[in-house]
Design an enzyme around this catalytic site. Structure first.
Site, PDB file in Angstrom:
ATOM      1  N   GLU A   1       4.552  -4.825   7.555  1.00  0.00           N
ATOM      2  CA  GLU A   1       4.047  -3.748   8.234  1.00  0.00           C
ATOM      3  C   GLU A   1       4.416  -3.716   9.534  1.00  0.00           C
ATOM      4  OE1 GLU A   1       2.502  -6.241   6.210  1.00  0.00           O
ATOM      5  OE2 GLU A   1       0.792  -5.469   5.116  1.00  0.00           O
TER       6      GLU A   1
ATOM      7  N   ALA B   1       0.776  -1.159  -0.004  1.00  0.00           N
ATOM      8  CA  ALA B   1       0.057  -0.015  -0.096  1.00  0.00           C
ATOM      9  C   ALA B   1       0.881   1.218   0.167  1.00  0.00           C
ATOM     10  CB  ALA B   1      -0.861  -0.055   1.284  1.00  0.00           C
TER      11      ALA B   1
ATOM     12  N   GLU C   1      -0.909  -9.175  -0.424  1.00  0.00           N
ATOM     13  CA  GLU C   1      -2.228  -9.447  -0.324  1.00  0.00           C
ATOM     14  C   GLU C   1      -3.146  -9.444  -1.389  1.00  0.00           C
ATOM     15  OE1 GLU C   1      -1.999  -6.211   2.874  1.00  0.00           O
ATOM     16  OE2 GLU C   1      -2.810  -7.414   4.236  1.00  0.00           O
TER      17      GLU C   1
HETATM   18  N1  CO8 Z   1       4.638   3.168  -0.531  1.00  0.00           N
HETATM   19  C1  CO8 Z   1       5.066   4.191  -1.279  1.00  0.00           C
HETATM   20  N2  CO8 Z   1       5.975   4.536  -1.832  1.00  0.00           N
HETATM   21  C2  CO8 Z   1       7.104   3.516  -1.913  1.00  0.00           C
HETATM   22  C3  CO8 Z   1       6.653   2.154  -1.307  1.00  0.00           C
HETATM   23  C4  CO8 Z   1       5.362   1.956  -0.707  1.00  0.00           C
HETATM   24  N3  CO8 Z   1       4.753   0.876  -0.235  1.00  0.00           N
HETATM   25  N4  CO8 Z   1       7.522   1.242  -1.810  1.00  0.00           N
HETATM   26  C5  CO8 Z   1       8.569   2.059  -2.514  1.00  0.00           C
HETATM   27  N5  CO8 Z   1       8.253   3.061  -2.535  1.00  0.00           N
HETATM   28  C6  CO8 Z   1       8.856   4.176  -3.267  1.00  0.00           C
HETATM   29  C7  CO8 Z   1      10.115   4.881  -2.337  1.00  0.00           C
HETATM   30  O1  CO8 Z   1       9.658   5.776  -1.634  1.00  0.00           O
HETATM   31  C8  CO8 Z   1      10.789   5.282  -3.502  1.00  0.00           C
HETATM   32  O2  CO8 Z   1      10.455   6.676  -3.868  1.00  0.00           O
HETATM   33  P1  CO8 Z   1      11.352   7.942  -4.109  1.00  0.00           P
HETATM   34  O3  CO8 Z   1      12.309   7.560  -5.313  1.00  0.00           O
HETATM   35  O4  CO8 Z   1      10.491   8.989  -4.555  1.00  0.00           O
HETATM   36  O5  CO8 Z   1      12.149   7.774  -2.898  1.00  0.00           O
HETATM   37  C9  CO8 Z   1      10.598   4.415  -4.807  1.00  0.00           C
HETATM   38  O6  CO8 Z   1       9.361   3.789  -4.468  1.00  0.00           O
HETATM   39  C10 CO8 Z   1      11.704   3.212  -4.919  1.00  0.00           C
HETATM   40  O7  CO8 Z   1      11.742   2.678  -3.877  1.00  0.00           O
HETATM   41  P2  CO8 Z   1      13.385   2.441  -3.197  1.00  0.00           P
HETATM   42  O8  CO8 Z   1      14.511   3.531  -3.416  1.00  0.00           O
HETATM   43  O9  CO8 Z   1      13.042   2.260  -1.485  1.00  0.00           O
HETATM   44  O10 CO8 Z   1      13.713   1.149  -3.888  1.00  0.00           O
HETATM   45  P3  CO8 Z   1      14.512  -0.126  -3.205  1.00  0.00           P
HETATM   46  O11 CO8 Z   1      14.809  -1.054  -4.524  1.00  0.00           O
HETATM   47  O12 CO8 Z   1      15.998   0.428  -2.710  1.00  0.00           O
HETATM   48  O13 CO8 Z   1      13.898  -0.831  -2.235  1.00  0.00           O
HETATM   49  C11 CO8 Z   1      11.857  -1.852  -1.265  1.00  0.00           C
HETATM   50  C12 CO8 Z   1      12.757  -1.624  -2.582  1.00  0.00           C
HETATM   51  C13 CO8 Z   1      12.861  -2.702  -0.308  1.00  0.00           C
HETATM   52  C14 CO8 Z   1      10.520  -2.580  -1.700  1.00  0.00           C
HETATM   53  C15 CO8 Z   1      11.640  -0.599  -0.585  1.00  0.00           C
HETATM   54  O14 CO8 Z   1      11.109   0.503  -1.177  1.00  0.00           O
HETATM   55  C16 CO8 Z   1      10.730  -0.848   0.516  1.00  0.00           C
HETATM   56  O15 CO8 Z   1      10.772  -1.458   1.891  1.00  0.00           O
HETATM   57  N6  CO8 Z   1       9.475  -0.426   0.324  1.00  0.00           N
HETATM   58  C17 CO8 Z   1       8.240  -0.511   1.224  1.00  0.00           C
HETATM   59  C18 CO8 Z   1       7.750  -1.916   1.694  1.00  0.00           C
HETATM   60  C19 CO8 Z   1       6.598  -1.852   2.568  1.00  0.00           C
HETATM   61  O16 CO8 Z   1       6.886  -1.672   4.040  1.00  0.00           O
HETATM   62  N7  CO8 Z   1       5.652  -2.280   2.154  1.00  0.00           N
HETATM   63  C20 CO8 Z   1       4.208  -2.469   3.145  1.00  0.00           C
HETATM   64  C21 CO8 Z   1       3.495  -1.162   2.926  1.00  0.00           C
HETATM   65  S1  CO8 Z   1       2.287  -1.048   4.346  1.00  0.00           S
HETATM   66  C22 CO8 Z   1       1.009  -1.883   3.510  1.00  0.00           C
HETATM   67  O17 CO8 Z   1       1.143  -2.352   2.474  1.00  0.00           O
HETATM   68  C23 CO8 Z   1      -0.100  -2.161   4.477  1.00  0.00           C
HETATM   69  C24 CO8 Z   1      -1.489  -2.629   3.756  1.00  0.00           C
HETATM   70  C25 CO8 Z   1      -2.487  -2.874   4.686  1.00  0.00           C
HETATM   71  C26 CO8 Z   1      -3.162  -1.507   5.064  1.00  0.00           C
HETATM   72  C27 CO8 Z   1      -4.601  -1.976   5.270  1.00  0.00           C
HETATM   73  C28 CO8 Z   1      -5.343  -0.918   6.031  1.00  0.00           C
HETATM   74  C29 CO8 Z   1      -6.798  -1.233   6.320  1.00  0.00           C
END
Ligand code: CO8
Length: 287
Positions: free
Chosen positions: A161, A95, A141
């Site tokens: 998460e 998300a 998910e």
């Molecule tokens: N949301 C928003 N932006 C994201 C996300 C995300 N989940 N993942 C990556 N991005 C963005 C980064 O911020 C970055 O943007 P920018 O260039 O502007 O800084 C761009 O994508 C590229 O990402 P990275 O530079 O971080 O790329 P890497 O290859 O270094 O790393 C990863 C890749 C490991 C995937 C890393 O981006 C990461 O850890 N992302 C987050 C993963 C995460 O935590 N996902 C879970 C999110 S929470 C969720 O899904 C909850 C759902 C349930 C909620 C239900 C509510 C009712």
């Protein structure tokens, strides 16, 4: 009346018909397009999450566009099965964290944050999820909402998460546990550790693993195979298998029996059995 081959070719012809709409259903005016959709040979709709700059993070507009396209394909006779994949480096990194960061409880609760995704699990047409790269958080998910799930050998699944101070909210604690069992689901959800493709296959999260770069072709072949069969029968299979997660064994068996008997009201059931006896391919008509 068209034979199956001709009907599939006709469905394949829809690709030509859709060329003018290269992206499928258009995004609302002023909204950036975040999915790419096309209908390909064999009556398969291919929907790719297309927000590579944010690793296909599932923001509101992307969600609305995915659901809008799925809804359109549910009633489109040219589409008999769907492949859901990601463009760029991965399937989806979750998300959209930046979109959610500022929300408080009343906003999340009143706005039913991310609840609309549940519609994916009510679709009647078979959906094959094709994961490459990351399927994290909401990405994992969403993948688990698909009926069939395949991946490439470098795929990584995870529910990170807890690292963000929250929990899975689109089925991660429920579907993952049912797919891989409590031990592994707890391990993943409590530590955020990622599962590689081989472990995902071994634990029952995915049904097939393809070499890197071939996961979409593999998913497409699978979708085309399913698309050849009777749609109402495929919908019954989906309902019964998905219900196995929700019903007691006795209730599930009753549902299965009722659906099995229901197939005897279909011409397709008669055609399938007659074709077997006559040693010819069945010509299913979806009725
Ligand atoms: N949301 C928003 N932006 C994201 C996300 C995300 N989940 N993942 C990556 N991005 C963005 C980064 O911020 C970055 O943007 P920018 O260039 O502007 O800084 C761009 O994508 C590229 O990402 P990275 O530079 O971080 O790329 P890497 O290859 O270094 O790393 C990863 C890749 C490991 C995937 C890393 O981006 C990461 O850890 N992302 C987050 C993963 C995460 O935590 N996902 C879970 C999110 S929470 C969720 O899904 C909850 C759902 C349930 C909620 C239900 C509510 C009712």
């Amino acid at each position: 009346m068209l034979a199956l081959g001709a009907r599939l070719a006709r469905a394949g012809g829809a690709r030509r018909g859709l060329r003018g709409l290269a992206g499928g259903t258009p995004a609302p005016p002023g909204e950036e397009r975040m999915v790419a959709a096309e209908v390909v040979e064999g009556g398969v709709g291919v929907l790719r999450l297309d927000r590579p700059k944010a690793l296909n993070a599932l923001c509101g507009p992307l969600m609305r566009q995915v659901l809008g396209q799925m809804r359109a394909w549910e009633v489109d006779p040219a589409v008999r099965a769907v492949v859901l994949a990601g463009k760029g480096k991965c399937f989806a990194a979750g998300a959209d964290i930046k979109e959610m960061a500022a929300l408080d409880f009343p906003e999340a609760h009143k706005g039913a944050l991310l609840e609309a995704w549940d519609e994916m699990s009510r679709l009647k047409k078979p959906v094959v999820g094709a994961v490459h790269g990351y399927a994290l958080g909401g990405g994992c998910e969403l993948a688990m909402m698909c009926d069939l799930l395949v991946c490439s050998e470098e795929a990584k699944f995870g529910q990170p998460e807890i690292l963000l101070g929250t929990i899975p909210g689109m089925g991660g604690t429920q579907r993952l546990t049912r797919a891989v069992g409590k031990a592994l689901a707890m391990d993943m959800c409590l530590t955020g550790r990622r599962l590689g493709a081989e472990e995902a296959l071994r634990s029952g999260l995915v049904s097939r693993v393809f070499p890197t770069g071939e996961h979409e072709e593999g998913a497409l072949a699978l979708a085309r195979e399913v698309a050849k069969f009777s749609l109402p029968v495929a919908a019954m299979v989906k309902e019964c298998v998905n219900s196995a997660h929700e019903l007691s064994l006795a209730e599930g068996l009753r549902l299965e029996k009722r659906q099995f008997w229901s197939t005897f009201a279909l011409d397709d059931r008669k055609e399938g059995m007659t074709a077997f006896a006559e040693k010819r391919p069945a010509d299913f008509r979806d009725r």
